[in-house]
Design an enzyme around this catalytic site. Sequence first.
Site, PDB file in Angstrom:
ATOM      1  N   THR A  36       0.836  -1.201   0.000  1.00 35.94           N
ATOM      2  CA  THR A  36       0.000   0.000   0.000  1.00 35.94           C
ATOM      3  C   THR A  36       0.870   1.251   0.000  1.00 35.94           C
ATOM      4  OG1 THR A  36      -1.680  -1.208   1.258  1.00 35.94           O
ATOM      5  CG2 THR A  36      -1.891   1.188   1.179  1.00 35.94           C
ATOM      6  N   ARG A  63       4.987 -10.802   7.546  1.00 34.44           N
ATOM      7  CA  ARG A  63       3.969 -11.361   8.441  1.00 34.44           C
ATOM      8  C   ARG A  63       3.753 -10.478   9.672  1.00 34.44           C
ATOM      9  NH1 ARG A  63       3.644 -17.812   9.264  1.00 34.44           N
ATOM     10  NH2 ARG A  63       3.034 -18.390   7.147  1.00 34.44           N
ATOM     11  N   VAL A  64       4.789  -9.771  10.100  1.00 32.78           N
ATOM     12  CA  VAL A  64       4.670  -8.880  11.255  1.00 32.78           C
ATOM     13  C   VAL A  64       4.994  -7.464  10.797  1.00 32.78           C
ATOM     14  CG1 VAL A  64       5.465  -8.359  13.590  1.00 32.78           C
ATOM     15  CG2 VAL A  64       5.327 -10.737  12.822  1.00 32.78           C
ATOM     16  N   THR A  66       2.371  -4.386  11.766  1.00 33.31           N
ATOM     17  CA  THR A  66       1.672  -3.362  12.557  1.00 33.31           C
ATOM     18  C   THR A  66       1.495  -3.741  14.021  1.00 33.31           C
ATOM     19  OG1 THR A  66      -0.452  -4.332  11.936  1.00 33.31           O
ATOM     20  CG2 THR A  66       0.403  -2.562  10.538  1.00 33.31           C
ATOM     21  N   ASP A 125      -5.004 -13.492   7.366  1.00 32.31           N
ATOM     22  CA  ASP A 125      -4.532 -12.177   7.804  1.00 32.31           C
ATOM     23  C   ASP A 125      -4.526 -12.127   9.330  1.00 32.31           C
ATOM     24  OD1 ASP A 125      -4.081  -9.365   8.087  1.00 32.31           O
ATOM     25  OD2 ASP A 125      -4.911  -9.083   6.082  1.00 32.31           O
ATOM     26  N   LYS A 137     -13.592  -1.349  18.122  1.00 30.11           N
ATOM     27  CA  LYS A 137     -13.820  -1.250  19.561  1.00 30.11           C
ATOM     28  C   LYS A 137     -13.811   0.201  20.019  1.00 30.11           C
ATOM     29  CE  LYS A 137     -11.955  -2.689  24.045  1.00 30.11           C
ATOM     30  NZ  LYS A 137     -11.096  -3.655  24.763  1.00 30.11           N
ATOM     31  N   HIS A 295     -44.528 -25.191  -6.799  1.00 30.84           N
ATOM     32  CA  HIS A 295     -44.554 -25.427  -5.359  1.00 30.84           C
ATOM     33  C   HIS A 295     -43.532 -26.489  -4.943  1.00 30.84           C
ATOM     34  CE1 HIS A 295     -47.942 -22.806  -5.419  1.00 30.84           C
ATOM     35  NE2 HIS A 295     -48.709 -23.656  -6.056  1.00 30.84           N
ATOM     36  N   ARG A 469     -47.136 -44.782   0.358  1.00 33.79           N
ATOM     37  CA  ARG A 469     -46.515 -44.939  -0.963  1.00 33.79           C
ATOM     38  C   ARG A 469     -47.523 -45.427  -1.999  1.00 33.79           C
ATOM     39  NH1 ARG A 469     -41.756 -43.958  -2.439  1.00 33.79           N
ATOM     40  NH2 ARG A 469     -41.257 -43.565  -0.264  1.00 33.79           N
ATOM     41  N   ARG A 544     -31.279 -44.608  -1.664  1.00 29.13           N
ATOM     42  CA  ARG A 544     -32.557 -43.953  -1.400  1.00 29.13           C
ATOM     43  C   ARG A 544     -32.430 -42.450  -1.628  1.00 29.13           C
ATOM     44  NH1 ARG A 544     -34.789 -44.013   4.662  1.00 29.13           N
ATOM     45  NH2 ARG A 544     -33.573 -42.085   4.754  1.00 29.13           N
TER      46      ARG A 544
END
Length: 548
Positions: A36, A63-64, A66, A125, A137, A295, A469, A544
């Site tokens: 970004t 991978r690390v 922020t 992520d 939050k 239906h 049946r 079946r």
Amino acid sequence: MKARTALLSVYDKSGVDEFAAALHDRGLTLLSTGGTARQLRDAGVSVTEVGEVTGQAEMLGGRVKTLHPKIFGGILARREVGEQMQELETASVAPIDVVVVNLYPFAATIADPEHSFADALEQIDIGGVALLRAAAKNFPGVIVLVDPADYPAALAMIDGDGGDANESSHGERRRLAAKAIAHTAAYDAAISQYLGASSGAVASATAAVATTATPERDALPERLQFSFERRQVLRYGENPHQRAAFYVPADTAAGIAAAEQLNGKELSYNNILDADAAWMLARWLPQPGAAVIKHMNPCGAGTAPTLAAAYVKARATDPTSAFGGIVALNEVVNEETAHEIASTFIEVVVAPDFSSEALEVLRAKAALRLLRVPEPAAPLSMTSADDLELRGVVGGLLVQERDPGAGVACGAGGEGRERWECVSVRRPTPQEDADLRFLWSVVPAVRSNAIVVGRDGQLLGVGAGQMSRVDSCRFAVWKAREAGHELGGAAAASDAFFPFADGVESLAEAGVSAVVQPGGSKRDPEVIAAADRLGLALVHTGARHFRH
């Protein structure tokens, strides 16, 4: 407190250049990460790398990035609590007032049938989910964005009150926070479902179930987590006094949930149910094939050398019931077929596609709903809601694997034919065998107790939903005769075994000469003896196909 700092870290970079530039023009400092940051710099937007703030370079191949107190402290500090803001100042941590994050494409990755397990794990992520949850939050003080469609709303808030916390924008901030949490919930649900399906059997949560658990029974996950998004608010449900909406999976969708409407009025609750039933049956039929549903039950089905002829056969099963029905076809609808459909009052037409000539014909009926349904991208794998059948009961949810249908499991095209066994003295003729296979493709779409009769690739009569049946047998015969069909030499299929000989006796009396059924009743010898006495060809499938 006016918004001063924004953090941007997005996988979906749609509109991010323009949005970041607009934030910068409004005086915000921009923090960013990895790809970004590179894209924003390439676009001429001034941006500070997160590592310059934390003093820690990205680790483990990104991978690390922020996960650091100087980032999460800046997001989580409550603006109205003086002690927390003083703590930030003492630690030289700047408040982060706007968080713009969307996540790695986990769902898209696992939807690719060529993906590897390692590929899927790399798309889980970590930091992005944590950033979104932290910002949500603390939404009274932080604007959180997961969807580029919300960028204008964020700019409007900043223009309106400077992004000031706890002011007039509180309701909009709360909406965006809820959207962010829904985004992470859907993401986590996809991961949970994928890992649960990949790990094999999971121990049951209750001792009562665990005592009867087997590897086969444990194939479904212990905890079922799906996320659905509301696609459409419906006028009402099955009846006008019931509110209703149509939800689709948040990650991937298939079948009617993935359909594109090309024409016609808004779909109703009952339209969607019937369209799903019609499409299910059409896909089971040999090609070219057509199904007419009313239906949730077939009132017509046919297969023929051309799609138009298949539709004509399906419509002729029960022309009265076909009026106002839902039609599904398993090939691209051409102009000839479109003219045949247009000559009947039909509510919905479902197909894999429509030729331009067919669309011109069918769009002349402004109210006629046309649905184009894409083929599934991958076989069933029990990693999404598309692979399972979910049915609500009061206070709970019943879940099962989808029945692939008799056309896949035991019949059309010859798949699974080793399970078929002729148990009568007389064997089916080649024509009877073809009719039995066709009807065995139709019967799983009929509500139990289900009996279908037909001949020459055409469904002639249906006995659906009867409590006995033998009544289903009688009703299928009556419906066929009401429509003017001759049953001499016809075939029949039953979705479950005949508990007594009266069913085959009733069918034989009407002229049926061959019957296919699962077998497995303790009275099978009596039923077989009756078939032999009546000169019927009787085939057992060993499978079946109840549909309640």
